[in-house]
Design an enzyme around this catalytic site. Structure first.
Site, PDB file in Angstrom:
ATOM      1  CB  ALA A  72     -38.010  23.438  30.586  1.00  0.00           C
ATOM      2  NE  ARG A  93     -44.297  27.635  32.066  1.00  0.00           N
ATOM      3  CZ  ARG A  93     -43.042  27.731  31.598  1.00  0.00           C
ATOM      4  NH1 ARG A  93     -42.117  26.881  31.983  1.00  0.00           N
ATOM      5  NH2 ARG A  93     -42.709  28.691  30.750  1.00  0.00           N
ATOM      6  CG  HIS A 129     -42.000  22.514  39.705  1.00  0.00           C
ATOM      7  ND1 HIS A 129     -40.933  22.384  38.856  1.00  0.00           N
ATOM      8  CD2 HIS A 129     -42.637  21.329  39.712  1.00  0.00           C
ATOM      9  CE1 HIS A 129     -40.934  21.168  38.356  1.00  0.00           C
ATOM     10  NE2 HIS A 129     -41.949  20.498  38.858  1.00  0.00           N
ATOM     11  CG  HIS A 154     -43.051  20.917  31.935  1.00  0.00           C
ATOM     12  ND1 HIS A 154     -43.845  20.711  33.041  1.00  0.00           N
ATOM     13  CD2 HIS A 154     -42.374  22.077  32.177  1.00  0.00           C
ATOM     14  CE1 HIS A 154     -43.646  21.714  33.909  1.00  0.00           C
ATOM     15  NE2 HIS A 154     -42.767  22.543  33.399  1.00  0.00           N
ATOM     16  CG  ASN A 160     -37.147  23.190  39.861  1.00  0.00           C
ATOM     17  OD1 ASN A 160     -37.649  22.786  38.816  1.00  0.00           O
ATOM     18  ND2 ASN A 160     -37.301  24.435  40.291  1.00  0.00           N
ATOM     19  NE  ARG A 189     -36.087  30.931  33.664  1.00  0.00           N
ATOM     20  CZ  ARG A 189     -36.549  29.732  34.023  1.00  0.00           C
ATOM     21  NH1 ARG A 189     -36.114  29.169  35.129  1.00  0.00           N
ATOM     22  NH2 ARG A 189     -37.419  29.100  33.277  1.00  0.00           N
ATOM     23  N   PRO A 235     -32.331  23.045  33.911  1.00  0.00           N
ATOM     24  CG  PRO A 235     -33.534  22.633  31.974  1.00  0.00           C
ATOM     25  CD  PRO A 235     -33.038  21.962  33.218  1.00  0.00           C
ATOM     26  CG  ASN A 236     -33.252  28.194  31.300  1.00  0.00           C
ATOM     27  OD1 ASN A 236     -32.352  28.818  30.743  1.00  0.00           O
ATOM     28  ND2 ASN A 236     -34.068  27.402  30.658  1.00  0.00           N
ATOM     29  CB  SER A 258     -43.715  29.212  39.169  1.00  0.00           C
ATOM     30  OG  SER A 258     -43.512  28.121  38.286  1.00  0.00           O
ATOM     31  CD  GLU A 281     -42.449  17.162  39.861  1.00  0.00           C
ATOM     32  OE1 GLU A 281     -42.957  16.041  40.089  1.00  0.00           O
ATOM     33  OE2 GLU A 281     -42.792  17.879  38.909  1.00  0.00           O
ATOM     34  CE1 TYR A 307     -39.797  29.469  37.095  1.00  0.00           C
ATOM     35  CE2 TYR A 307     -39.260  31.332  35.670  1.00  0.00           C
ATOM     36  CZ  TYR A 307     -39.785  30.064  35.840  1.00  0.00           C
ATOM     37  OH  TYR A 307     -40.312  29.381  34.772  1.00  0.00           O
ATOM     38  NE  ARG A 310     -45.206  29.979  34.902  1.00  0.00           N
ATOM     39  CZ  ARG A 310     -43.893  29.787  34.715  1.00  0.00           C
ATOM     40  NH1 ARG A 310     -43.215  28.997  35.540  1.00  0.00           N
ATOM     41  NH2 ARG A 310     -43.274  30.380  33.719  1.00  0.00           N
TER      42      ARG A 310
HETATM   43  C1  DHK Z   1     -38.861  26.039  36.561  1.00  0.00           C
HETATM   44  C2  DHK Z   1     -38.724  26.140  35.222  1.00  0.00           C
HETATM   45  O1  DHK Z   1     -37.557  26.484  34.672  1.00  0.00           O
HETATM   46  C3  DHK Z   1     -39.865  25.928  34.320  1.00  0.00           C
HETATM   47  O2  DHK Z   1     -39.465  25.416  33.083  1.00  0.00           O
HETATM   48  C4  DHK Z   1     -40.929  25.064  34.929  1.00  0.00           C
HETATM   49  C5  DHK Z   1     -40.080  25.545  37.200  1.00  0.00           C
HETATM   50  C6  DHK Z   1     -41.291  25.566  36.315  1.00  0.00           C
HETATM   51  C7  DHK Z   1     -40.308  26.221  38.553  1.00  0.00           C
HETATM   52  O3  DHK Z   1     -41.345  26.812  38.797  1.00  0.00           O
HETATM   53  O4  DHK Z   1     -39.403  26.120  39.403  1.00  0.00           O
HETATM   54  O5  DHK Z   1     -42.060  25.036  34.106  1.00  0.00           O
END
Ligand code: DHK
Length: 148
Positions: free
Chosen positions: A76, A110, A99, A79, A73, A17, A9-10, A101, A97, A22, A106
């Site tokens: 969210a 997270r 990420h 978590h 990845n 974003r 997601p996102n 960030s 896995e 990111y 953070r």
């Molecule tokens: C991406 C997200 O959307 C967050 O919800 C995670 C992760 C971290 C990233 O760092 O790629 O907490």
């Protein structure tokens, strides 16, 4: 060698974003970079999946169970999702896995990953380069068995 790249997601909003967290690369940019690297490596087929929906991510993992590796990845869902962790645990292929960030620098929520006990390893905090490293690591493992 067939490697699935899964984004949760996102992550479709990468580039716009919170770029300070990111990065400025879009998901399409990352796909191009990975495809270029796959071409350099040779004999690597990539498929890309992005979904904002937990069940779709589970479906995709199940449907690619006969592939050779996964770069994931889960956003969210990392978590929160026992369902995705169970889907990964049910695979017999290496999953890395990633990420963008450094989640450990953070918010406390997270810091925990449901994925971490069931993946081969984690790469966090290196932006889009984490995906590139994951591809190289899977390639090494699948071609010559290293790193162990
Ligand atoms: C991406 C997200 O959307 C967050 O919800 C995670 C992760 C971290 C990233 O760092 O790629 O907490």
């Amino acid at each position: 060698m067939r490697i699935l790249v899964v984004n949760g997601p996102n992550l479709n909003m990468l580039g716009v974003r919170q770029p300070e967290i990111y990065g400025r690369e879009t998901l399409a940019d990352i796909e191009v970079l990975l495809r270029n690297r796959a071409d350099q490596l040779g004999d690597v087929e990539l498929a890309f999946v992005q979904s904002n929906h937990e069940g779709t991510l589970v479906d995709e993992l199940q449907q690619h169970r006969d592939w050779d590796g996964v770069i994931m990845n889960a956003g969210a869902y990392t978590h929160t999702s026992v369902a995705i962790a169970d889907a990964i645990a049910g695979l017999d292929i290496p999953v890395i896995e990633v990420h963008l960030s450094n989640v450990h620098k953070r918010e406390a929520f997270r810091h925990h990953s449901y994925m971490s006990p069931v993946v081969w390893g984690q790469i966090v905090g290196f932006g889009f380069r984490g995906y590139m490293a994951a591809l190289d690591l899977l390639y090494s493992r699948l071609t010559d068995g290293t790193p162990a």
